[in-house]
Scaffold this active site. Structure first.
Site, PDB file in Angstrom:
ATOM      1  N   SER A 130     -70.303  18.140 -43.642  1.00  0.00           N
ATOM      2  CA  SER A 130     -70.956  19.392 -44.030  1.00  0.00           C
ATOM      3  C   SER A 130     -69.964  20.336 -44.689  1.00  0.00           C
ATOM      4  CB  SER A 130     -71.531  20.053 -42.774  1.00  0.00           C
ATOM      5  OG  SER A 130     -71.843  21.403 -43.045  1.00  0.00           O
ATOM      6  N   TYR A 155     -70.941  23.220 -34.563  1.00  0.00           N
ATOM      7  CA  TYR A 155     -71.525  22.297 -35.551  1.00  0.00           C
ATOM      8  C   TYR A 155     -70.436  21.845 -36.527  1.00  0.00           C
ATOM      9  CZ  TYR A 155     -74.073  20.791 -39.712  1.00  0.00           C
ATOM     10  OH  TYR A 155     -74.513  20.082 -40.799  1.00  0.00           O
TER      11      TYR A 155
HETATM   12  N1  LIG Z   1     -79.680  19.989 -45.372  1.00  0.00           N
HETATM   13  C1  LIG Z   1     -78.483  20.530 -45.555  1.00  0.00           C
HETATM   14  O1  LIG Z   1     -78.345  21.521 -46.268  1.00  0.00           O
HETATM   15  C2  LIG Z   1     -77.251  19.930 -44.922  1.00  0.00           C
HETATM   16  C3  LIG Z   1     -76.018  20.559 -45.169  1.00  0.00           C
HETATM   17  C4  LIG Z   1     -74.879  20.022 -44.598  1.00  0.00           C
HETATM   18  C5  LIG Z   1     -74.954  18.883 -43.823  1.00  0.00           C
HETATM   19  N2  LIG Z   1     -76.166  18.298 -43.584  1.00  0.00           N
HETATM   20  C6  LIG Z   1     -76.186  17.098 -42.731  1.00  0.00           C
HETATM   21  O2  LIG Z   1     -76.954  16.104 -43.377  1.00  0.00           O
HETATM   22  C7  LIG Z   1     -77.663  15.329 -42.403  1.00  0.00           C
HETATM   23  C8  LIG Z   1     -79.155  15.339 -42.713  1.00  0.00           C
HETATM   24  O3  LIG Z   1     -79.592  16.692 -42.737  1.00  0.00           O
HETATM   25  P1  LIG Z   1     -81.114  17.111 -42.916  1.00  0.00           P
HETATM   26  O4  LIG Z   1     -81.111  18.426 -43.606  1.00  0.00           O
HETATM   27  O5  LIG Z   1     -81.891  15.972 -43.460  1.00  0.00           O
HETATM   28  O6  LIG Z   1     -81.480  17.391 -41.387  1.00  0.00           O
HETATM   29  P2  LIG Z   1     -82.791  16.999 -40.531  1.00  0.00           P
HETATM   30  O7  LIG Z   1     -82.659  17.729 -39.243  1.00  0.00           O
HETATM   31  O8  LIG Z   1     -84.016  17.204 -41.342  1.00  0.00           O
HETATM   32  O9  LIG Z   1     -82.588  15.453 -40.301  1.00  0.00           O
HETATM   33  C9  LIG Z   1     -81.848  14.904 -39.231  1.00  0.00           C
HETATM   34  C10 LIG Z   1     -82.736  13.875 -38.550  1.00  0.00           C
HETATM   35  O10 LIG Z   1     -81.962  13.245 -37.530  1.00  0.00           O
HETATM   36  C11 LIG Z   1     -82.766  13.075 -36.394  1.00  0.00           C
HETATM   37  N3  LIG Z   1     -81.866  13.045 -35.223  1.00  0.00           N
HETATM   38  C12 LIG Z   1     -81.170  14.079 -34.691  1.00  0.00           C
HETATM   39  N4  LIG Z   1     -80.461  13.665 -33.626  1.00  0.00           N
HETATM   40  C13 LIG Z   1     -80.717  12.337 -33.492  1.00  0.00           C
HETATM   41  C14 LIG Z   1     -80.289  11.338 -32.586  1.00  0.00           C
HETATM   42  N5  LIG Z   1     -79.467  11.633 -31.577  1.00  0.00           N
HETATM   43  N6  LIG Z   1     -80.748  10.057 -32.744  1.00  0.00           N
HETATM   44  C15 LIG Z   1     -81.596   9.740 -33.760  1.00  0.00           C
HETATM   45  N7  LIG Z   1     -82.053  10.655 -34.643  1.00  0.00           N
HETATM   46  C16 LIG Z   1     -81.611  11.934 -34.516  1.00  0.00           C
HETATM   47  C17 LIG Z   1     -83.704  14.265 -36.368  1.00  0.00           C
HETATM   48  O11 LIG Z   1     -84.919  13.981 -35.663  1.00  0.00           O
HETATM   49  C18 LIG Z   1     -83.964  14.488 -37.859  1.00  0.00           C
HETATM   50  O12 LIG Z   1     -85.146  13.846 -38.293  1.00  0.00           O
HETATM   51  C19 LIG Z   1     -77.303  15.922 -41.065  1.00  0.00           C
HETATM   52  O13 LIG Z   1     -76.227  15.176 -40.528  1.00  0.00           O
HETATM   53  C20 LIG Z   1     -76.851  17.327 -41.396  1.00  0.00           C
HETATM   54  O14 LIG Z   1     -75.939  17.812 -40.439  1.00  0.00           O
HETATM   55  C21 LIG Z   1     -77.313  18.803 -44.116  1.00  0.00           C
END
Ligand SMILES: NC(=O)c1ccc[n+]([C@@H]2O[C@H](COP(=O)([O-])OP(=O)(O)OC[C@H]3O[C@@H](n4cnc5c(N)ncnc54)[C@H](O)[C@@H]3O)[C@@H](O)[C@H]2O)c1
Length: 338
Positions: A130, A155
């Protein structure tokens, strides 16, 4: 790249579901894992999954990456050739009030993925880090080689931990790993906990939006917003480019994946108002209250994407106006708003 057996964790999530769709359409088999937790509206996760279930080459396994034996079994049975770990507890502010789940999903969960890749070797492990690892870094644009030893939320600390764990496993067991520092990703079917989505919810609930910039427009917060299709393009290009272990190199690398075009928060908000006005065919102005920054928030995030561009030719293509229009058009349709 169209013949891989790709395991995507967090497949019912925002980024995971878009990425899975793209990889299915290019002919790969996708095995999707998600625990469908209720951090935000699970109907949205179900809708994303329903879209994916229409592909014959998609298989969904409801499970939790923090459960080691279950994850090892998934690897044993499904034999992925590529793994993309997106499952995580996201959100900076939530980590202040609810730290435990960050250790379970982001640290223990990622450890289990690494252990599974050790036991059942894969060609490439890509994982989500991130932009929050940059903390209060003042040197913009943020570069991969900047020091990121001062995370300001648990985080961010969990994501930095993932980067170090990945390096160790690449070093010890020659697993090719690529970490992606995502910079605020947005789009249709996005995350309800993110500002653009919450602002839109508040408008329809007739509530004011809280803007955490103190009302100081001269020194407004800057964010690098990246449209989800651009993210998917960048990640897809990287799949067939694992870091090499030739010449004794540790096959581990990290890329920023962002927009390289930061936007002032207030400009972002007016662009969102305009997009929503067009979707509804009426004038939209949010009610606004200005508040101080929240603990764990950072004043500016802005990515240098030179490293990724050099390797993949990646350059984001979607202007904010276009991306937000797609979001508001989707929102109005999905939630049947007038
Ligand atoms: N969207 C952003 O702007 C952003 C920015 C920086 C980093 N990220 C990272 O990218 C990744 C995806 O982000 P996103 O925006 O799609 O988030 P999101 O929350 O929509 O997707 C994450 C998914 O992981 C699942 N999950 C969480 N814990 C779990 C576990 N222990 N076992 C199985 N499934 C689990 C959740 O149910 C969810 O569907 C994440 O790692 C997030 O930290 C996202």
């Amino acid at each position: 790249m169209n013949n891989e057996n790709i395991l995507i964790t967090g497949v019912a999530g925002f980024i995971g579901s878009f990425l899975a769709k793209r990889l299915l359409e290019s002919g790969n088999v996708v095995i999707g894992v998600d625990n469908l937790n209720d951090y935000y509206d699970t109907n949205l996760k179900e809708s994303r999954l329903n879209n994916l279930q229409t592909y014959d080459n998609f298989k969904f396994i409801k499970s939790d990456i923090s459960k080691k034996e279950i994850i090892l079994d998934v690897f044993k049975n499904e034999k992925p050739t590529v793994v993309i770990n997106l499952a995580a507890q996201a959100g900076v502010r939530y980590s202040i009030v609810n730290p435990d789940v960050y250790m379970e999903s982001n640290v223990q969960g990622f450890f289990n993925i690494l252990e599974a890749c050790r036991k059942y070797p894969v060609k490439h492990l890509i994982y989500a880090s991130s932009s929050s690892v940059y903390g209060n870094n003042k040197n913009v644009p943020f570069k991969e080689e900047d020091r990121v030893d001062y995370p300001v939320s648990l985080y961010a600390a969990s994501k930095k931990t993932n980067e170090m764990m990945a390096y160790t496993y690449s070093h010890l067991y020659n697993i090719p790993t690529t970490g992606l520092r995502f910079f605020t990703v947005y789009g249709p079917m996005g995350r309800p906990d993110m500002a653009y989505f919450g602002f839109t919810d508040k408008f329809f609930n007739n509530e004011p939006i809280a803007i955490y910039n103190n009302g100081d427009f001269e020194n407004d917060l800057y964010r690098d917003f990246t449209y989800v299709d651009d993210i998917v393009e960048g990640v897809s290009r990287l799949i067939s480019l694992p870091p090499s272990s030739e010449d004794g190199n540790v096959p581990s690398t990290i890329f920023n994946i962002g927009n390289n075009n930061p936007v002032k928060l207030m400009d972002f908000i007016s662009t969102l108002e305009n997009a929503l006005s067009k979707s509804l065919n009426r004038e939209v102005t949010f009610q606004k209250v200005f508040e101080p920054m929240k603990p764990g928030d950072v004043p500016a995030t802005y990515a240098s994407i030179e490293k990724l561009n050099k390797i993949t030719g990646f350059k984001p293509q979607t202007p904010l106006e276009k991306g937000l229009q797609k979001f508001t058009d989707w929102y109005v349709d999905y939630y049947k708003k007038k």
